[in-house]
Design a protein around this motif. Structure first.
Motif, mmCIF file in Angstrom:
data_model
loop_
_atom_site.group_PDB
_atom_site.id
_atom_site.type_symbol
_atom_site.label_atom_id
_atom_site.label_comp_id
_atom_site.label_asym_id
_atom_site.label_seq_id
_atom_site.Cartn_x
_atom_site.Cartn_y
_atom_site.Cartn_z
ATOM 1 N N UNK A 45 0.851 -1.175 0.000
ATOM 2 C CA UNK A 45 0.000 0.000 0.000
ATOM 3 C C UNK A 45 0.894 1.234 0.000
ATOM 4 N N UNK A 46 0.428 2.271 -0.691
ATOM 5 C CA UNK A 46 1.202 3.486 -0.826
ATOM 6 C C UNK A 46 0.386 4.677 -0.338
ATOM 7 N N UNK A 47 1.057 5.741 0.091
ATOM 8 C CA UNK A 47 0.335 6.877 0.674
ATOM 9 C C UNK A 47 -0.568 7.586 -0.327
ATOM 10 N N UNK A 48 -1.650 8.165 0.179
ATOM 11 C CA UNK A 48 -2.553 8.949 -0.643
ATOM 12 C C UNK A 48 -1.948 10.339 -0.857
ATOM 13 N N UNK A 49 -2.035 10.820 -2.075
ATOM 14 C CA UNK A 49 -1.545 12.161 -2.376
ATOM 15 C C UNK A 49 -2.603 13.180 -1.947
ATOM 16 N N UNK A 50 -2.392 13.849 -0.822
ATOM 17 C CA UNK A 50 -3.372 14.794 -0.296
ATOM 18 C C UNK A 50 -2.800 16.189 -0.106
ATOM 19 N N UNK A 51 -1.662 16.466 -0.760
ATOM 20 C CA UNK A 51 -1.077 17.808 -0.698
ATOM 21 C C UNK A 51 -0.273 18.036 -1.970
ATOM 22 N N UNK A 52 0.090 19.280 -2.213
ATOM 23 C CA UNK A 52 0.872 19.615 -3.388
ATOM 24 C C UNK A 52 2.295 19.083 -3.250
ATOM 25 N N UNK A 81 8.037 10.943 -9.441
ATOM 26 C CA UNK A 81 6.883 10.502 -8.667
ATOM 27 C C UNK A 81 5.954 9.726 -9.581
ATOM 28 N N UNK A 82 5.499 8.576 -9.124
ATOM 29 C CA UNK A 82 4.530 7.766 -9.850
ATOM 30 C C UNK A 82 3.192 7.847 -9.126
ATOM 31 N N UNK A 83 2.127 8.134 -9.871
ATOM 32 C CA UNK A 83 0.797 8.209 -9.270
ATOM 33 C C UNK A 83 -0.128 7.197 -9.936
ATOM 34 N N UNK A 84 -1.034 6.650 -9.157
ATOM 35 C CA UNK A 84 -2.019 5.668 -9.627
ATOM 36 C C UNK A 84 -3.343 5.950 -8.925
ATOM 37 N N UNK A 85 -4.426 5.977 -9.688
ATOM 38 C CA UNK A 85 -5.725 6.311 -9.100
ATOM 39 C C UNK A 85 -6.384 5.117 -8.418
ATOM 40 N N UNK A 86 -5.886 3.912 -8.705
ATOM 41 C CA UNK A 86 -6.431 2.714 -8.077
ATOM 42 C C UNK A 86 -5.284 1.959 -7.390
ATOM 43 N N UNK A 87 -5.440 0.677 -7.236
ATOM 44 C CA UNK A 87 -4.363 -0.122 -6.663
ATOM 45 C C UNK A 87 -3.274 -0.328 -7.706
ATOM 46 N N UNK A 235 6.190 6.553 -4.969
ATOM 47 C CA UNK A 235 4.911 6.081 -5.482
ATOM 48 C C UNK A 235 3.794 6.537 -4.552
ATOM 49 N N UNK A 236 2.736 7.093 -5.130
ATOM 50 C CA UNK A 236 1.603 7.551 -4.332
ATOM 51 C C UNK A 236 0.315 7.216 -5.054
ATOM 52 N N UNK A 237 -0.772 7.161 -4.311
ATOM 53 C CA UNK A 237 -2.094 6.960 -4.876
ATOM 54 C C UNK A 237 -2.859 8.278 -4.884
ATOM 55 N N UNK A 238 -3.640 8.465 -5.924
ATOM 56 C CA UNK A 238 -4.479 9.652 -6.002
ATOM 57 C C UNK A 238 -5.707 9.472 -5.128
ATOM 58 N N UNK A 239 -6.225 10.545 -4.522
ATOM 59 C CA UNK A 239 -7.452 10.430 -3.746
ATOM 60 C C UNK A 239 -8.640 10.102 -4.626
ATOM 61 N N UNK A 240 -9.618 9.386 -4.083
ATOM 62 C CA UNK A 240 -10.802 9.012 -4.833
ATOM 63 C C UNK A 240 -11.646 10.249 -5.129
ATOM 64 N N UNK A 241 -12.105 10.355 -6.370
ATOM 65 C CA UNK A 241 -12.939 11.483 -6.772
ATOM 66 C C UNK A 241 -14.331 11.059 -7.179
#
Length: 242
Positions: A45-52, A81-87, A235-241
């Motif tokens: 599991x990777x942290x949620x991206x919740x800040x700039x 930085x790698x971002x992913x909206x799901x797992x 690596x981070x995950x995007x917050x759910x929208x």
């Protein structure tokens, strides 16, 4: 900042004939039950991206393409930085075959007819070179995530298909690609089935366990490399929208 786009779990499609222009239709890439999760370890599991945040390169999509891209960039000390909206590894990487080979759905002969000799042969050579590079690169990963060269058999289903396959074999040989021509007797001797003809290609790499493990290994190595110079995760995950 540079943006590199990989695969994501959903495809967003706008169809003005069906819905207002401001709305989007979400199409799932796959459904049902999948094999790889049944044989894979529990994903990280990777942290949620919740800040700039800021970086030199942002890789969008946590599949095989995105993970390898992020790994190669961090190897070169590029702030990535790698971002992913799901797992992670939950899109196309979750349901692919786990096989890599330089030959494509479109044969080299067909590509030459469509794009010309120079472009088609160059494309096939790039595919072959990329696979050799991936084999070398994967030796840095855990054993289960490494690519191992194996042989593959491209056979003709009917006698009519054998003529097309013979032409493809000649084309591959002309431009220096590996491939042996097998007749029906050779096929039936080595396999529990009969086919009129085939091309045997040696050294086709195949992942020994699962594509998702390759993704996780790439990302883990990227995070470890990144932590040497920056404590922020690579690596981070995007917050759910939705």
């Amino acid at each position: 900042m540079m943006f590199l786009i990989g695969h994501t779990n959903d495809i967003l499609v706008n169809n003005s004939d069906l819905i207002p222009l401001k709305e989007w239709l979400i199409l799932k890439l796959h459904s049902g039950h999948y094999y790889w999760p049944t044989v894979s370890p529990k994903p990280n599991k990777y942290p949620i991206l919740n800040s700039d945040i800021s970086c030199n390169v942002l890789v969008v999509g946590g599949g095989v393409s995105g993970a390898i891209t992020a790994f190669l960039l961090t190897q070169r000390n590029i702030d990535t930085v790698l971002v992913e909206s799901h797992q992670i590894a939950s899109g196309s990487s979750l349901v692919n075959t786990g096989l890599l080979q330089f030959s494509n759905d479109k044969t080299l002969t067909s590509l030459i007819h469509t794009f010309g000799e120079q472009m088609a042969v160059h494309f096939y050579r790039l595919c072959r070179d990329a696979i050799q590079h991936l084999i070398h690169l994967s030796q840095e990963f855990p054993e289960d995530a490494r690519l191992i060269p194996r042989s593959s058999l491209y056979f003709a289903s009917t006698t009519e298909d054998a003529d097309m396959l013979r032409e493809e074999h000649s084309t591959l040989q002309r431009y220096g690609f590996d491939g042996s021509w097998w007749n029906e007797d050779q096929i039936s001797t080595n396999f529990p089935f009969k086919k009129p003809a085939a091309i045997l290609t040696k050294g086709t790499p195949r992942s020994t366990l699962m594509p998702s493990f390759i993704v996780w290994s790439n990302i883990q190595f990227s995070r470890e490399h990144e932590s040497m110079k920056n404590p922020r995760s690579a690596a981070v995950n995007l917050p759910k929208t939705r």
